[in-house]
Write a protein that holds these residues in place. Structure first.
Motif, PDB file in Angstrom:
ATOM      1  N   VAL A 165      -8.369  -3.553  -0.204  1.00 34.02           N
ATOM      2  CA  VAL A 165      -8.668  -3.981  -1.194  1.00 34.02           C
ATOM      3  C   VAL A 165      -7.578  -4.576  -2.481  1.00 34.02           C
ATOM      4  CG1 VAL A 165     -10.772  -4.248  -3.217  1.00 34.02           C
ATOM      5  CG2 VAL A 165     -11.128  -3.327  -0.888  1.00 34.02           C
ATOM      6  N   MET A 166      -7.596  -5.568  -2.741  1.00 35.57           N
ATOM      7  CA  MET A 166      -6.991  -5.934  -3.739  1.00 35.57           C
ATOM      8  C   MET A 166      -7.024  -7.122  -4.614  1.00 35.57           C
ATOM      9  SD  MET A 166      -3.897  -8.027  -2.172  1.00 35.57           S
ATOM     10  CE  MET A 166      -4.390  -7.121  -0.093  1.00 35.57           C
ATOM     11  N   ASP A 167      -6.920  -6.509  -6.197  1.00 39.57           N
ATOM     12  CA  ASP A 167      -7.830  -7.415  -7.232  1.00 39.57           C
ATOM     13  C   ASP A 167      -6.415  -9.074  -6.378  1.00 39.57           C
ATOM     14  OD1 ASP A 167      -4.562  -6.764  -7.924  1.00 39.57           O
ATOM     15  OD2 ASP A 167      -4.984  -8.185  -9.577  1.00 39.57           O
ATOM     16  N   GLN A 168      -7.188 -10.238  -7.203  1.00 45.89           N
ATOM     17  CA  GLN A 168      -6.733 -11.518  -6.119  1.00 45.89           C
ATOM     18  C   GLN A 168      -5.552 -11.600  -6.645  1.00 45.89           C
ATOM     19  OE1 GLN A 168      -9.498 -14.815  -7.348  1.00 45.89           O
ATOM     20  NE2 GLN A 168     -11.195 -13.795  -6.178  1.00 45.89           N
ATOM     21  N   ALA A 169      -5.301 -11.309  -8.227  1.00 47.26           N
ATOM     22  CA  ALA A 169      -3.909 -11.703  -8.421  1.00 47.26           C
ATOM     23  C   ALA A 169      -2.914 -10.560  -7.674  1.00 47.26           C
ATOM     24  CB  ALA A 169      -3.947 -10.933 -10.167  1.00 47.26           C
ATOM     25  N   SER A 170      -2.934 -10.022  -6.778  1.00 49.70           N
ATOM     26  CA  SER A 170      -2.810  -9.456  -6.209  1.00 49.70           C
ATOM     27  C   SER A 170      -1.889 -10.001  -4.895  1.00 49.70           C
ATOM     28  CB  SER A 170      -2.843  -7.847  -5.828  1.00 49.70           C
ATOM     29  OG  SER A 170      -2.566  -7.192  -6.976  1.00 49.70           O
ATOM     30  N   TYR A 171      -2.893 -10.776  -4.831  1.00 48.50           N
ATOM     31  CA  TYR A 171      -2.623 -11.430  -3.362  1.00 48.50           C
ATOM     32  C   TYR A 171      -1.953 -12.000  -2.932  1.00 48.50           C
ATOM     33  CZ  TYR A 171      -4.153 -14.074   0.848  1.00 48.50           C
ATOM     34  OH  TYR A 171      -3.573 -13.916   2.978  1.00 48.50           O
ATOM     35  N   GLN A 172      -1.240 -12.228  -1.743  1.00 49.44           N
ATOM     36  CA  GLN A 172       0.214 -13.583  -1.348  1.00 49.44           C
ATOM     37  C   GLN A 172       0.598 -13.239  -0.140  1.00 49.44           C
ATOM     38  OE1 GLN A 172       3.784 -10.794  -3.094  1.00 49.44           O
ATOM     39  NE2 GLN A 172       3.349 -10.674  -5.066  1.00 49.44           N
ATOM     40  N   PRO A 173       0.424 -15.093   0.072  1.00 51.03           N
ATOM     41  CA  PRO A 173       0.737 -15.517   1.734  1.00 51.03           C
ATOM     42  C   PRO A 173       1.779 -14.254   2.635  1.00 51.03           C
ATOM     43  CG  PRO A 173       0.422 -17.084  -0.278  1.00 51.03           C
ATOM     44  CD  PRO A 173       0.911 -15.451  -0.428  1.00 51.03           C
ATOM     45  N   SER A 174       2.911 -13.994   1.638  1.00 49.86           N
ATOM     46  CA  SER A 174       3.142 -13.012   2.447  1.00 49.86           C
ATOM     47  C   SER A 174       3.351 -11.996   3.078  1.00 49.86           C
ATOM     48  CB  SER A 174       4.617 -12.843   1.563  1.00 49.86           C
ATOM     49  OG  SER A 174       4.365 -11.960   0.591  1.00 49.86           O
ATOM     50  N   LEU A 175       1.156 -11.517   2.094  1.00 50.29           N
ATOM     51  CA  LEU A 175       1.438  -9.952   3.003  1.00 50.29           C
ATOM     52  C   LEU A 175       0.427 -10.671   4.573  1.00 50.29           C
ATOM     53  CD1 LEU A 175      -1.259  -9.239   0.482  1.00 50.29           C
ATOM     54  CD2 LEU A 175       1.400  -7.655   1.324  1.00 50.29           C
ATOM     55  N   GLU A 176      -0.342 -12.235   4.976  1.00 49.83           N
ATOM     56  CA  GLU A 176      -0.590 -12.711   6.167  1.00 49.83           C
ATOM     57  C   GLU A 176       0.823 -12.341   7.290  1.00 49.83           C
ATOM     58  OE1 GLU A 176      -3.341 -13.829   6.804  1.00 49.83           O
ATOM     59  OE2 GLU A 176      -4.378 -13.584   5.090  1.00 49.83           O
ATOM     60  N   ASP A 177       1.649 -13.037   6.812  1.00 42.76           N
ATOM     61  CA  ASP A 177       2.872 -12.627   7.454  1.00 42.76           C
ATOM     62  C   ASP A 177       3.626 -11.587   8.224  1.00 42.76           C
ATOM     63  OD1 ASP A 177       3.185 -15.598   7.594  1.00 42.76           O
ATOM     64  OD2 ASP A 177       4.881 -15.242   5.082  1.00 42.76           O
ATOM     65  N   PHE A 178       3.073 -10.541   7.069  1.00 42.55           N
ATOM     66  CA  PHE A 178       3.333  -8.689   7.630  1.00 42.55           C
ATOM     67  C   PHE A 178       2.631  -8.555   8.673  1.00 42.55           C
ATOM     68  CE2 PHE A 178       1.857  -4.760   7.136  1.00 42.55           C
ATOM     69  CZ  PHE A 178       3.694  -4.020   7.247  1.00 42.55           C
ATOM     70  N   LEU A 179       1.740  -8.853   8.257  1.00 40.94           N
ATOM     71  CA  LEU A 179       0.411  -8.563   9.489  1.00 40.94           C
ATOM     72  C   LEU A 179       0.540  -9.728  10.901  1.00 40.94           C
ATOM     73  CD1 LEU A 179      -3.204  -8.032   7.732  1.00 40.94           C
ATOM     74  CD2 LEU A 179      -1.813  -6.646   8.373  1.00 40.94           C
ATOM     75  N   ALA A 180       0.674 -10.829  11.247  1.00 36.84           N
ATOM     76  CA  ALA A 180       0.963 -10.830  12.120  1.00 36.84           C
ATOM     77  C   ALA A 180       1.873 -10.601  12.967  1.00 36.84           C
ATOM     78  CB  ALA A 180       1.414 -12.973  11.201  1.00 36.84           C
ATOM     79  N   ASN A 181       3.188  -9.959  11.889  1.00 34.62           N
ATOM     80  CA  ASN A 181       4.461  -9.635  12.969  1.00 34.62           C
ATOM     81  C   ASN A 181       4.162  -8.076  12.941  1.00 34.62           C
ATOM     82  OD1 ASN A 181       5.713 -11.890  12.763  1.00 34.62           O
ATOM     83  ND2 ASN A 181       6.416 -11.645  10.963  1.00 34.62           N
ATOM     84  N   TYR A 182       3.411  -7.213  13.216  1.00 41.47           N
ATOM     85  CA  TYR A 182       2.957  -5.665  12.801  1.00 41.47           C
ATOM     86  C   TYR A 182       2.606  -6.153  14.865  1.00 41.47           C
ATOM     87  CZ  TYR A 182       2.215  -1.285  11.708  1.00 41.47           C
ATOM     88  OH  TYR A 182       2.112  -0.032  11.354  1.00 41.47           O
ATOM     89  N   SER A 183       2.389  -5.481  15.173  1.00 42.21           N
ATOM     90  CA  SER A 183       2.744  -4.357  16.542  1.00 42.21           C
ATOM     91  C   SER A 183       0.881  -3.915  16.171  1.00 42.21           C
ATOM     92  CB  SER A 183       3.730  -3.999  17.407  1.00 42.21           C
ATOM     93  OG  SER A 183       3.708  -2.868  16.870  1.00 42.21           O
ATOM     94  N   GLY A 184       0.172  -4.231  17.385  1.00 41.56           N
ATOM     95  CA  GLY A 184      -0.639  -3.428  17.891  1.00 41.56           C
ATOM     96  C   GLY A 184      -2.133  -3.964  17.121  1.00 41.56           C
ATOM     97  N   ILE A 185      -1.522  -5.333  16.160  1.00 33.35           N
ATOM     98  CA  ILE A 185      -2.858  -5.763  15.821  1.00 33.35           C
ATOM     99  C   ILE A 185      -3.436  -6.879  16.141  1.00 33.35           C
ATOM    100  CG2 ILE A 185      -3.649  -7.391  14.006  1.00 33.35           C
ATOM    101  CD1 ILE A 185      -1.830  -5.737  11.999  1.00 33.35           C
ATOM    102  N   LYS A 186      -4.684  -6.855  17.229  1.00 36.13           N
ATOM    103  CA  LYS A 186      -5.915  -7.432  17.452  1.00 36.13           C
ATOM    104  C   LYS A 186      -6.117  -8.564  16.985  1.00 36.13           C
ATOM    105  CE  LYS A 186      -9.381  -6.202  20.694  1.00 36.13           C
ATOM    106  NZ  LYS A 186     -10.089  -5.617  21.426  1.00 36.13           N
ATOM    107  N   GLU A 187      -6.795  -8.398  15.731  1.00 36.64           N
ATOM    108  CA  GLU A 187      -7.309  -9.595  14.989  1.00 36.64           C
ATOM    109  C   GLU A 187      -7.001  -9.256  13.443  1.00 36.64           C
ATOM    110  OE1 GLU A 187     -12.092 -12.137  14.531  1.00 36.64           O
ATOM    111  OE2 GLU A 187     -11.566  -9.607  15.755  1.00 36.64           O
ATOM    112  N   THR A 188      -7.174  -9.825  12.462  1.00 36.40           N
ATOM    113  CA  THR A 188      -7.494 -10.131  11.153  1.00 36.40           C
ATOM    114  C   THR A 188      -7.753 -10.495  10.868  1.00 36.40           C
ATOM    115  OG1 THR A 188      -5.171 -11.640  10.633  1.00 36.40           O
ATOM    116  CG2 THR A 188      -4.246  -8.351  11.459  1.00 36.40           C
ATOM    117  N   GLU A 189      -8.407 -10.846   9.000  1.00 39.46           N
ATOM    118  CA  GLU A 189      -9.570 -11.026   8.295  1.00 39.46           C
ATOM    119  C   GLU A 189      -9.781 -10.948   7.428  1.00 39.46           C
ATOM    120  OE1 GLU A 189     -13.410 -13.468   9.882  1.00 39.46           O
ATOM    121  OE2 GLU A 189     -13.747 -11.429   9.360  1.00 39.46           O
ATOM    122  N   THR A 190      -9.614 -12.373   5.810  1.00 39.42           N
ATOM    123  CA  THR A 190      -9.333 -12.144   4.711  1.00 39.42           C
ATOM    124  C   THR A 190     -10.027 -12.599   4.187  1.00 39.42           C
ATOM    125  OG1 THR A 190      -6.676 -11.937   4.721  1.00 39.42           O
ATOM    126  CG2 THR A 190      -7.950 -12.938   2.574  1.00 39.42           C
TER     127      THR A 190
END
Length: 782
Positions: free
Chosen positions: A61-86
């Motif tokens: 959990v983070m406040d909206q001001a801390s959220y950045q689109p680059s976080l999605e890229d980090f999770l997309a490239n992280y091995s072992g993740i089946k599914e993500t949702e924001t």
């Protein structure tokens, strides 16, 4: 058939003894089966619930001001993740509401119930059919532990405002459904959600990122890596105020800890009852062989072999064990709804008991095998008895017992002397009773101590979680002068003292550690260090024994501590313990953390009061320092609310232990005294003919048993006093506890010990009433 007929004849001959043993084995099987089923199924139960509810394995959990689109890229490239949702959410940090017997203050995460989501989809298990604009949906724990029902009013107090709702439904969630994780999940209909969104400040408008892993065991690593990446992107100071995470492994450990302890206690108590069964069987077999020596001689004389007689004795007890075990297991399923309600209260999840043939068979085998070997060892002497010796009552030559107290020469009251003679003449029986009473007394003290420390004086129990027993928690705004605010609060009336106490995340030799920070640890009232000492200087640190094992370093070693982008070396001065945060804790001084971040000045104050209620003080401090503080928290009410579920669960177990203990004491004394009266029937008849009254003979029997019971109670009481804490430490060791200092309240312990003695005396007198039917005339006419 001969063996079966003999076994059935033995059972019919001693019906009361058979019933007593049957009840013991039944209780043992019942407790053993419940304990094993809970322990074996609990692990998969939580995992299956997470799968069924499609909950995420990691949530950040983070406040909206801390959220950045680059976080999605980090999770997309992280091995072992089946599914993500924001998803956008409302994050009420330190929201306050009534829960159970107190008020709970923690983070409230509010979702839009009508939003589409694949991770943790909205599904109610109970709901109102009518709609109301102020409806709110809450976790199932609000019903099982919070005391709420459908239609109840529910008010959230946040940032000086009351938000009033009506509970319109309950839902299950594994991740944010109980009050022991510091965060609760709520659902609002779309209209109410959007209305609330317009009323809150921007800091409360937040985002939650959820992830499902291929292997849920990797969840803690992902949470740590993801938060570390966010903090690197935003900067440590900015991120630490707005980000927190949960992973399913930590949540599972916290939610199942208490349940596992309860199941372990049931198993331990089942083991005690099994031991009681084995002692009783040994006594019964030996006693039956001595009393039935002439019958054994007759059986051998008419053609029965030693093996057949021996086999009939073993078969007799095996049959009792099998039928009692099966009935005990059947009854355990009838009691599982009660255990299931305890599990639901603690976990906030509906427990559905399933049939487990493997555990059932294991219980039957364990109990039956134990009884088989004890019976085998006790009855083996039958094979060596010759028919002639058996017909003489087992007397080989002159093996008469010594007369310890000759009445013609001994001085003292004759009733007392006869009681002592009976006591000395039954040494094996007395040892059996003492051992049983000792074990039951220890079990009683164990359960009473556990309940006293969870329900009455919670100091030691709360200390296990690493919590500081202050009265009020104050979260300060980041830009204020900490020392000035502390000094001002210290000058307020009825304030005993004020301490800074922050908890931050650091890395110690690469391991993520929840680290406490304060100015002077000697001012704290909960010292979590059990070996060595807390840090005093800027280059010192204490670490938990779990972290010590992970990094293979202890007192006197140097560790590398990383906070933000800085790393420094610190000397380990002590080893600590805590259930909180999986036991992965450390402690630094304020001077120590300032080596890593020079402008660090503390964010949280703990206030200790004397002579004023927490509520009145909170009102006063908010009036005087409203511009300097973010939020206040009544720690005492929070603890009361959080511990209510543990209190109910342990109280149920304590009552079960006490009830079974009383039952066992009653059954044992009934069995022994009835057997003794039967064996000494002629003796009692003669004594009645000489003028002894029934009451005098009853008193003799009771006096002969009291020293045995008192001895067992004393030994069990001493063991309980000295070994309850070590045993609880062993039970809690996997959760991070190394040494336990639960309060052992001596007056309560003495009261229960005295209660066991009084019960034993009353039972012995009541059972001895059978003597009134004995008379010299009845003996002559039988």
């Amino acid at each position: 058939m001969k063996i079966m007929n003999l076994a059935m004849a033995n059972i019919k001959k001693s019906k009361s003894a058979t019933i007593s043993l049957f009840i013991f084995i039944l209780v043992a099987a019942l407790l053993l089966n419940i304990g094993l089923m809970v322990i074996t199924q609990l692990n998969t139960f939580f995992d299956q619930k997470a799968e069924q509810l499609k909950d995420g394995h990691v949530m950040v959990v983070m406040d909206q001001a801390s959220y950045q689109p680059s976080l999605e890229d980090f999770l997309a490239n992280y091995s072992g993740i089946k599914e993500t949702e924001t998803e956008e959410i409302i994050h009420m940090n330190l929201a306050n509401y009534k829960f159970g017997n107190g008020e709970l203050t923690n983070s409230a995460i509010i979702f839009n119930a009508d939003a589409d989501r694949t991770i943790g989809p909205f599904k109610l298990i109970e709901k109102f059919n009518t709609w109301n604009p102020n409806d709110i949906y809450v976790p199932y724990s609000f019903k099982t532990d919070g005391g709420y029902t459908l239609g109840d009013d529910f008010t959230i107090f946040y940032q000086g405002q009351d938000y009033k709702y009506r509970i319109a439904g309950f839902f299950e969630t594994t991740m944010m459904g109980t009050n022991n994780n510091g965060v609760m999940k709520f659902m609002l209909p779309k209209t109410s959600y959007q209305s609330l969104m317009t009323k809150i400040d921007n800091h409360s408008k937040a985002v939650i990122v959820s992830a499902v892993m291929e292997d849920r065991a990797d969840a803690p690593v992902l949470e740590n890596d993801f938060i570390h990446y966010i903090k690197e992107s935003l900067g440590e100071e900015t991120a630490s105020n707005s980000i927190f995470g949960l992973n399913i492994e930590v949540v599972k450990s916290v939610n199942t800890l208490t349940i596992n302890i309860i199941a372990t206690i049931l198993l331990a108590f089942a083991a005690i009852i099994v031991i009681v069964c084995l002692i009783v069987i040994k006594y019964r077999v030996s006693n039956n062989i001595e009393d039935g020596m002439a019958n054994i001689g007759v059986l051998k004389a008419i053609g029965y072999t030693s093996g057949q007689i021996f086999g009939s004795i073993i078969l007799q007890y095996i049959l009792i064990a099998l039928f009692a075990s099966m009935l005990g297991i059947a009854l355990s399923y009838a009691l599982m709804p009660l255990i299931g309600s305890i599990i639901s209260t603690i976990s906030g999840l509906i427990w559905i008991q399933r049939f487990d043939m493997v555990v059932n068979l294991a219980c039957i085998l364990v109990i039956t095998i134990c009884i088989f070997f004890v019976t085998l060892a006790s009855a083996f002497r039958v094979r060596k008895i010759l028919p002639v010796a058996a017909l003489r009552g087992g007397i080989q030559t002159h093996s008469f017992r010594k007369n310890h107290i000759p009445l013609e020469s001994a001085k003292g009251d004759v009733h007392f002397l006869l009681a002592v003679k009976s006591l000395l003449g039954n040494s094996k029986q007395n040892i059996m009773i003492s051992l049983i009473v000792m074990a039951l007394t220890f079990a009683t003290i164990f359960s009473v101590v556990l309940y006293y420390n969870i329900a009455s004086d919670k100091t030691a129990f709360v200390g296990l979680f690493g919590s500081e027993p202050a009265n009020v928690y104050i979260a300060m705004k980041p830009d204020i002068n900490t020392k000035d605010l502390m000094a001002g609060i210290e000058q307020m009336e009825q304030v005993r003292k004020v301490n800074i106490l922050d908890t931050i995340e650091t890395k110690i030799d690469g391991q993520t550690v929840y680290t406490n920070v304060t100015t002077d640890y000697s001012q704290l009232e909960n010292n979590v260090v059990y070996e060595g000492r807390q840090p005093k200087h800027e280059n010192e640190i204490s670490i938990s024994w779990i972290i010590s094992g992970l990094i293979n370093k202890g007192i006197g070693d140097t560790v590398e501590v990383e906070y933000g982008s800085e790393t420094e070396s610190f000397l380990v001065t002590g080893l600590s313990q805590s259930i909180g945060n999986l036991g992965q804790i450390g402690s630094l001084t304020m001077d120590g953390i300032q080596q890593l971040q020079p402008d660090y000045k503390g964010k949280v104050l703990y206030v200790y009061l004397d002579g004023i209620s927490n509520g009145d003080f909170i009102k006063n401090v908010q009036e005087q320092y409203s511009e300097d503080i973010i939020e206040t928290l009544d720690i005492d009410k929070n603890i009361e609310s959080q511990t209510s579920m543990y209190t109910a669960a342990v109280f149920a177990i304590m009552l079960l232990v006490l009830a079974i203990n009383v039952l066992v004491v009653v059954m044992i004394l009934y069995l022994v005294i009835k057997t003794m009266i039967t064996k000494r029937k002629k003796e009692f008849g003669v004594m009645k003919a000489l003028g002894y009254s029934t009451f005098q003979l009853m008193t003799q029997i009771s006096i002969s048993f009291l020293p045995v019971v008192i001895t067992g109670v004393l030994i069990g009481g001493v063991l309980g006093l000295f070994f309850t804490n070590p045993m609880l430490s062993i039970l809690l060791s996997s959760a991070g506890v190394k040494r336990l200092d639960f309060i052992i309240h001596l007056p309560i312990i003495l009261m229960f010990c005295l209660g066991i003695i009084v019960i034993a005396y009353i039972v012995s007198m009541l059972v001895s009433l059978k003597i009134r039917k004995i008379s010299a005339y009845s003996l002559m006419t039988e």
